[in-house]
Scaffold this active site. Structure first.
Site, PDB file in Angstrom:
ATOM      1  N   CYS A  37      44.900  47.783  42.594  1.00 27.73           N
ATOM      2  CA  CYS A  37      44.093  46.497  43.292  1.00 27.73           C
ATOM      3  C   CYS A  37      44.467  46.272  44.735  1.00 27.73           C
ATOM      4  CB  CYS A  37      43.915  45.299  42.252  1.00 27.73           C
ATOM      5  SG  CYS A  37      43.046  45.449  40.811  1.00 27.73           S
ATOM      6  N   THR A  38      45.682  46.502  44.958  1.00 28.42           N
ATOM      7  CA  THR A  38      46.441  46.110  46.196  1.00 28.42           C
ATOM      8  C   THR A  38      46.080  47.361  47.076  1.00 28.42           C
ATOM      9  OG1 THR A  38      48.069  44.906  45.081  1.00 28.42           O
ATOM     10  CG2 THR A  38      48.497  45.672  47.606  1.00 28.42           C
TER      11      THR A  38
END
Length: 131
Positions: free
Chosen positions: A70-71
């Site tokens: 997600c980062t």
């Protein structure tokens, strides 16, 4: 006894399949209007789909702030934001994390777009996302 267990498993499988078929029918199809939403962003501002009427919108769903994938995804949108905006589009991320978590995630990674808090996951479900 084995017959009852097999019958129970069969009914459970049919129930899961039926519920997924029902969910799939609700997922928007190409050419349909996107499901409406109104969710708070990382600063507490209510963001509505209607606010983006007439614009292209990259609406992405992700499971959790600060997870590796997600980062990476959020930072890729950050790195490409000028290209995306040059095409006339805006970016919005959506997850079930709260606004405080989103604020920290956006600050830490310099994310120049809203992150919406879909605390109960209802908006994600309306878009067919598992997140």
């Amino acid at each position: 006894m084995k017959m009852i267990i097999l019958l129970g498993l069969g009914l459970a499988l049919l129930t899961v399949m039926w519920s997924r078929m029902g969910q799939a029918a609700e997922v928007p199809q190409v050419g349909q209007l996107a499901p409406d939403f109104a969710l708070p962003d990382q600063s507490g501002k209510l963001q509505k789909l209607a606010d983006f009427r007439g614009k292209w919108l990259v609406l992405y769903f992700y499971p959790k702030d600060e997870t590796p994938h997600c980062t990476t995804e959020a930072c890729q949108f950050r790195d490409d934001i000028f290209k995306i905006r040059a095409l006339g589009a805006e970016v919005i991320g959506v997850s079930v994390d709260n606004t405080e978590s989103h604020a920290e995630f956006a600050r830490k990674h310099g994310l120049p777009f809203p992150l919406l808090a879909d605390r109960n996951g209802l908006v994600a479900a309306r878009y067919g996302s598992n997140y």
